[in-house]
Design a protein around this motif. Structure first.
Motif, PDB file in Angstrom:
ATOM      1  N   GLN A   1       0.819  -1.214   0.000  1.00 17.86           N
ATOM      2  CA  GLN A   1       0.000   0.000   0.000  1.00 17.86           C
ATOM      3  C   GLN A   1       0.855   1.267   0.000  1.00 17.86           C
ATOM      4  O   GLN A   1       0.450   2.286  -0.560  1.00 17.86           O
ATOM      5  CB  GLN A   1      -0.915   0.009   1.221  1.00 17.86           C
ATOM      6  CG  GLN A   1      -2.191  -0.786   1.046  1.00 17.86           C
ATOM      7  CD  GLN A   1      -3.205  -0.067   0.163  1.00 17.86           C
ATOM      8  OE1 GLN A   1      -3.386   1.134   0.250  1.00 17.86           O
ATOM      9  NE2 GLN A   1      -3.871  -0.818  -0.687  1.00 17.86           N
ATOM     10  N   SER A   2       2.037   1.204   0.626  1.00 20.39           N
ATOM     11  CA  SER A   2       2.917   2.381   0.654  1.00 20.39           C
ATOM     12  C   SER A   2       3.271   2.840  -0.759  1.00 20.39           C
ATOM     13  O   SER A   2       3.211   4.024  -1.082  1.00 20.39           O
ATOM     14  CB  SER A   2       4.198   2.079   1.434  1.00 20.39           C
ATOM     15  OG  SER A   2       3.914   1.821   2.788  1.00 20.39           O
ATOM     16  N   VAL A   3       3.633   1.875  -1.598  1.00 16.59           N
ATOM     17  CA  VAL A   3       3.977   2.205  -2.992  1.00 16.59           C
ATOM     18  C   VAL A   3       2.742   2.685  -3.747  1.00 16.59           C
ATOM     19  O   VAL A   3       2.773   3.702  -4.451  1.00 16.59           O
ATOM     20  CB  VAL A   3       4.591   0.978  -3.697  1.00 16.59           C
ATOM     21  CG1 VAL A   3       4.862   1.281  -5.162  1.00 16.59           C
ATOM     22  CG2 VAL A   3       5.882   0.544  -2.990  1.00 16.59           C
ATOM     23  N   SER A   4       1.633   1.969  -3.566  1.00 20.35           N
ATOM     24  CA  SER A   4       0.414   2.311  -4.294  1.00 20.35           C
ATOM     25  C   SER A   4      -0.120   3.676  -3.908  1.00 20.35           C
ATOM     26  O   SER A   4      -0.594   4.447  -4.751  1.00 20.35           O
ATOM     27  CB  SER A   4      -0.658   1.242  -4.027  1.00 20.35           C
ATOM     28  OG  SER A   4      -1.856   1.556  -4.700  1.00 20.35           O
ATOM     29  N   GLN A   5      -0.040   4.023  -2.618  1.00 20.30           N
ATOM     30  CA  GLN A   5      -0.563   5.302  -2.161  1.00 20.30           C
ATOM     31  C   GLN A   5       0.243   6.484  -2.707  1.00 20.30           C
ATOM     32  O   GLN A   5      -0.310   7.556  -2.969  1.00 20.30           O
ATOM     33  CB  GLN A   5      -0.588   5.352  -0.637  1.00 20.30           C
ATOM     34  CG  GLN A   5      -1.693   4.528  -0.001  1.00 20.30           C
ATOM     35  CD  GLN A   5      -3.075   5.105  -0.269  1.00 20.30           C
ATOM     36  OE1 GLN A   5      -3.269   6.311  -0.328  1.00 20.30           O
ATOM     37  NE2 GLN A   5      -4.050   4.223  -0.439  1.00 20.30           N
TER      38      GLN A   5
ATOM     39  N   LEU B   1       3.784  16.204   5.545  1.00 14.64           N
ATOM     40  CA  LEU B   1       4.770  16.152   6.631  1.00 14.64           C
ATOM     41  C   LEU B   1       4.082  16.301   7.982  1.00 14.64           C
ATOM     42  O   LEU B   1       4.374  15.571   8.933  1.00 14.64           O
ATOM     43  CB  LEU B   1       5.810  17.257   6.430  1.00 14.64           C
ATOM     44  CG  LEU B   1       6.877  17.392   7.523  1.00 14.64           C
ATOM     45  CD1 LEU B   1       7.716  16.125   7.631  1.00 14.64           C
ATOM     46  CD2 LEU B   1       7.778  18.604   7.246  1.00 14.64           C
ATOM     47  N   GLY B   2       3.139  17.247   8.057  1.00 20.11           N
ATOM     48  CA  GLY B   2       2.377  17.414   9.297  1.00 20.11           C
ATOM     49  C   GLY B   2       1.574  16.170   9.615  1.00 20.11           C
ATOM     50  O   GLY B   2       1.469  15.754  10.778  1.00 20.11           O
TER      51      GLY B   2
ATOM     52  N   LEU C   1      -0.389   3.228  12.069  1.00 18.11           N
ATOM     53  CA  LEU C   1       0.658   3.035  11.064  1.00 18.11           C
ATOM     54  C   LEU C   1       0.068   3.063   9.652  1.00 18.11           C
ATOM     55  O   LEU C   1       0.718   3.522   8.711  1.00 18.11           O
ATOM     56  CB  LEU C   1       1.380   1.704  11.307  1.00 18.11           C
ATOM     57  CG  LEU C   1       2.278   1.659  12.553  1.00 18.11           C
ATOM     58  CD1 LEU C   1       2.817   0.250  12.762  1.00 18.11           C
ATOM     59  CD2 LEU C   1       3.426   2.653  12.437  1.00 18.11           C
ATOM     60  N   ASN C   2      -1.174   2.600   9.522  1.00 15.45           N
ATOM     61  CA  ASN C   2      -1.873   2.698   8.242  1.00 15.45           C
ATOM     62  C   ASN C   2      -1.960   4.155   7.805  1.00 15.45           C
ATOM     63  O   ASN C   2      -1.718   4.501   6.651  1.00 15.45           O
ATOM     64  CB  ASN C   2      -3.291   2.141   8.410  1.00 15.45           C
ATOM     65  CG  ASN C   2      -3.588   1.045   7.422  1.00 15.45           C
ATOM     66  OD1 ASN C   2      -2.693   0.325   7.001  1.00 15.45           O
ATOM     67  ND2 ASN C   2      -4.840   0.919   7.050  1.00 15.45           N
ATOM     68  N   SER C   3      -2.319   5.014   8.743  1.00 17.00           N
ATOM     69  CA  SER C   3      -2.389   6.447   8.440  1.00 17.00           C
ATOM     70  C   SER C   3      -0.999   7.009   8.160  1.00 17.00           C
ATOM     71  O   SER C   3      -0.845   7.895   7.321  1.00 17.00           O
ATOM     72  CB  SER C   3      -3.025   7.199   9.605  1.00 17.00           C
ATOM     73  OG  SER C   3      -4.373   6.822   9.741  1.00 17.00           O
ATOM     74  N   ALA C   4       0.013   6.486   8.869  1.00 16.24           N
ATOM     75  CA  ALA C   4       1.381   6.924   8.604  1.00 16.24           C
ATOM     76  C   ALA C   4       1.757   6.628   7.164  1.00 16.24           C
ATOM     77  O   ALA C   4       2.364   7.449   6.473  1.00 16.24           O
ATOM     78  CB  ALA C   4       2.360   6.228   9.558  1.00 16.24           C
ATOM     79  N   MET C   5       1.360   5.438   6.700  1.00 14.63           N
ATOM     80  CA  MET C   5       1.651   5.037   5.331  1.00 14.63           C
ATOM     81  C   MET C   5       0.956   5.957   4.332  1.00 14.63           C
ATOM     82  O   MET C   5       1.559   6.445   3.376  1.00 14.63           O
ATOM     83  CB  MET C   5       1.221   3.586   5.131  1.00 14.63           C
ATOM     84  CG  MET C   5       1.166   3.110   3.699  1.00 14.63           C
ATOM     85  SD  MET C   5      -0.548   2.901   3.183  1.00 14.63           S
ATOM     86  CE  MET C   5      -1.062   1.575   4.276  1.00 14.63           C
ATOM     87  N   VAL C   6      -0.327   6.240   4.578  1.00 15.73           N
ATOM     88  CA  VAL C   6      -1.076   7.126   3.684  1.00 15.73           C
ATOM     89  C   VAL C   6      -0.464   8.521   3.670  1.00 15.73           C
ATOM     90  O   VAL C   6      -0.319   9.152   2.618  1.00 15.73           O
ATOM     91  CB  VAL C   6      -2.559   7.190   4.114  1.00 15.73           C
ATOM     92  CG1 VAL C   6      -3.312   8.258   3.322  1.00 15.73           C
ATOM     93  CG2 VAL C   6      -3.217   5.836   3.923  1.00 15.73           C
TER      94      VAL C   6
ATOM     95  N   GLY D   1       1.734  13.735  12.931  1.00 18.93           N
ATOM     96  CA  GLY D   1       0.557  13.335  13.689  1.00 18.93           C
ATOM     97  C   GLY D   1       0.423  11.835  13.792  1.00 18.93           C
ATOM     98  O   GLY D   1       0.022  11.300  14.834  1.00 18.93           O
ATOM     99  N   THR D   2       0.775  11.138  12.736  1.00 18.76           N
ATOM    100  CA  THR D   2       0.662   9.685  12.723  1.00 18.76           C
ATOM    101  C   THR D   2       1.578   9.048  13.753  1.00 18.76           C
ATOM    102  O   THR D   2       1.167   8.169  14.519  1.00 18.76           O
ATOM    103  CB  THR D   2       1.010   9.148  11.320  1.00 18.76           C
ATOM    104  OG1 THR D   2       0.058   9.648  10.394  1.00 18.76           O
ATOM    105  CG2 THR D   2       0.957   7.638  11.304  1.00 18.76           C
ATOM    106  N   PHE D   3       2.833   9.475  13.786  1.00 17.75           N
ATOM    107  CA  PHE D   3       3.763   8.896  14.746  1.00 17.75           C
ATOM    108  C   PHE D   3       3.412   9.306  16.179  1.00 17.75           C
ATOM    109  O   PHE D   3       3.643   8.560  17.126  1.00 17.75           O
ATOM    110  CB  PHE D   3       5.202   9.282  14.400  1.00 17.75           C
ATOM    111  CG  PHE D   3       5.727   8.537  13.213  1.00 17.75           C
ATOM    112  CD1 PHE D   3       5.891   7.164  13.253  1.00 17.75           C
ATOM    113  CD2 PHE D   3       6.042   9.190  12.038  1.00 17.75           C
ATOM    114  CE1 PHE D   3       6.356   6.458  12.160  1.00 17.75           C
ATOM    115  CE2 PHE D   3       6.510   8.506  10.933  1.00 17.75           C
ATOM    116  CZ  PHE D   3       6.668   7.135  10.992  1.00 17.75           C
TER     117      PHE D   3
END
Length: 425
Positions: free
Chosen positions: A25-29, A272-273, A150-155, A277-279
């Motif tokens: 998903q990281s690549v696809s997003q 970046l923001g 982490l899903n949100s971090a990826m997005v 927030g994700t982390f």
């Protein structure tokens, strides 16, 4: 100490299926954000109309609003794994068609809008299946909030990289290459799905009529205010606040006197923001009151938009773009996490379809509304109003969120009292 904290922050990666999904998903997003950025830039470059930008968002997301409840029923009835294989492949085909239109110089505004509608239909079935499927990928359910964060971090990492990369590619090679790269990126997520080893799907024993399942989901939502209030927050934000993305091409081109790269940089600083927030969310300790964090995130979003809207000096403005990105991601992620945790397993797909209904239904309508307001008042004032509304929503729902918490504590006290009485009997 640092190692333990890092292990805590990334603990969901202990689950092989989730790690595969995250990588694909990281690549696809990244490709998805490249396409979104390129579509907005192409539409605005062709029309120079804020209203057409709103219409482009409307065309892509309103079909998801119309079909998301049915997508939720499909998600609860059938294998989410197979649904994702179909929707991700269909999304790849949509990106290929978009690339062909641009590269062969046969594109029109209405052709792009039609393919946006097609993607909206696909997403109506993709989103209600993709979010709940995280449950199937995580063996230890205590890791679920971390996996969702982490899903949100990826997005949002994709939100950081994708628009900046898109801006560079747009300047050097054109929109067709952006769409082509997005099509290629879907191979990563399809491959990750094929490599997973998931437990066999057990279909529900009794399949009710669609109307019955819709009514059952609505009654569940109506009698579960802890979920209903969160979805209402998402709906109001989707209508009045989150469509600020519609205005970003205008800020890049007209207010900051920039080009496609400038547009990409603004989106990337918001990304970046979002990553910050994700982390922050991924590092929260177990038992943290997420509703307090939700209020803080909503206020951050409002202040970020207010300050970004009227600062014309680009290096300072993008600092507040970071704040707005932090608030946007944190608000959305916490809302989804609360809904996933609070929902019964047999209702999770339908509750996520209501999330999609609130987001994909209100955001396109809000994009049309904000586009029209921007035409009358200017983009800067329109974004200022959005920031003010975000603060109002936070203030209004502070009482509701606290009430939900008090009701939950009261129920727990009653249950404890009942247990004590039963023991004495």
């Amino acid at each position: 100490m640092t190692t333990n904290k890092t292990t805590h922050t990334f603990r969901a990666f202990r689950n092989r299926n989730y790690a595969l999904f995250f990588c694909g998903q990281s690549v696809s997003q990244i490709g998805t954000w490249m396409q979104r950025t390129a579509v907005s830039w192409v539409i605005y470059s062709m029309t120079h109309s804020a209203l057409m930008l709103g219409l482009a968002v409307f065309a892509q997301q309103f079909p998801s609003f119309l079909l998301s409840l049915f997508g939720g029923i499909v998600s609860d009835r059938y294998s989410r794994y197979k649904i994702l294989l179909v929707t991700q492949t269909a999304s790849m085909i949509q990106a290929i068609l978009l690339a062909i239109l641009i590269l062969t110089d046969h594109y029109t505004v209405w052709g792009i809008l039609f393919l946006g509608i097609l993607l909206g239909v696909i997403n109506a079935f993709d989103v209600p299946a993709r979010q709940p499927m995280v449950h199937d990928m995580v063996n230890d359910k205590a890791d679920l909030p971390n996996a969702l964060a982490l899903n949100s971090a990826m997005v949002n990492f994709a939100f950081l990289i994708g628009p900046a990369l898109s801006g560079i590619v747009l300047q050097m090679f054109g929109a067709g290459i952006c769409f082509g790269l997005n099509a290629v990126s879907f191979m990563a997520v399809i491959t990750s799905l094929l490599l997973m080893k998931l437990p066999p799907f057990n279909p529900p024993a009794i399949k009710k009529k669609v109307a019955s399942e819709l009514a059952e989901g609505f009654n569940y939502l109506r009698h579960t205010p802890a979920i209903g209030n969160i979805i209402l927050i998402l709906a109001l934000s989707g209508l009045f606040v989150l469509p600020y993305g519609t205005l970003i091409p205008i800020f890049a081109k007209d207010i900051f006197k920039g080009n496609a790269a400038t547009f990409g940089y603004i989106n990337s600083f918001m990304g970046l923001g979002a990553i910050c927030g994700t982390f922050f969310l991924a590092s929260l300790k177990k038992g943290t009151d997420l509703k307090n964090i939700l209020l803080f995130s909503s206020v951050s979003l409002g202040l970020g938009l207010i300050l970004f809207s009227h600062i014309s000096y680009f290096p300072v403005a993008i600092l507040f773009a970071v704040v707005a990105g932090f608030g946007t991601m944190s608000q959305n992620t916490i809302c989804i996490t609360i809904i996933q945790v609070e929902s019964d397993a047999n209702m999770r797909g339908r509750m996520m379809s209501y999330v999609a209904l609130a987001y994909f239904g209100m955001l396109p309508l809000g994009s049309l509304l904000i586009g029209a307001i921007s035409q009358k008042t200017g983009a800067a004032n329109a974004m200022l109003y959005q920031g003010i509304v975000a603060l109002i929503i936070a203030a209004v729902f502070f009482k509701f969120l606290r009430k939900d918490k008090m009701n939950k504590e009261h129920i727990e006290q009653l249950e404890e009292t009942e247990d004590i009485v039963m023991e004495k009997i």
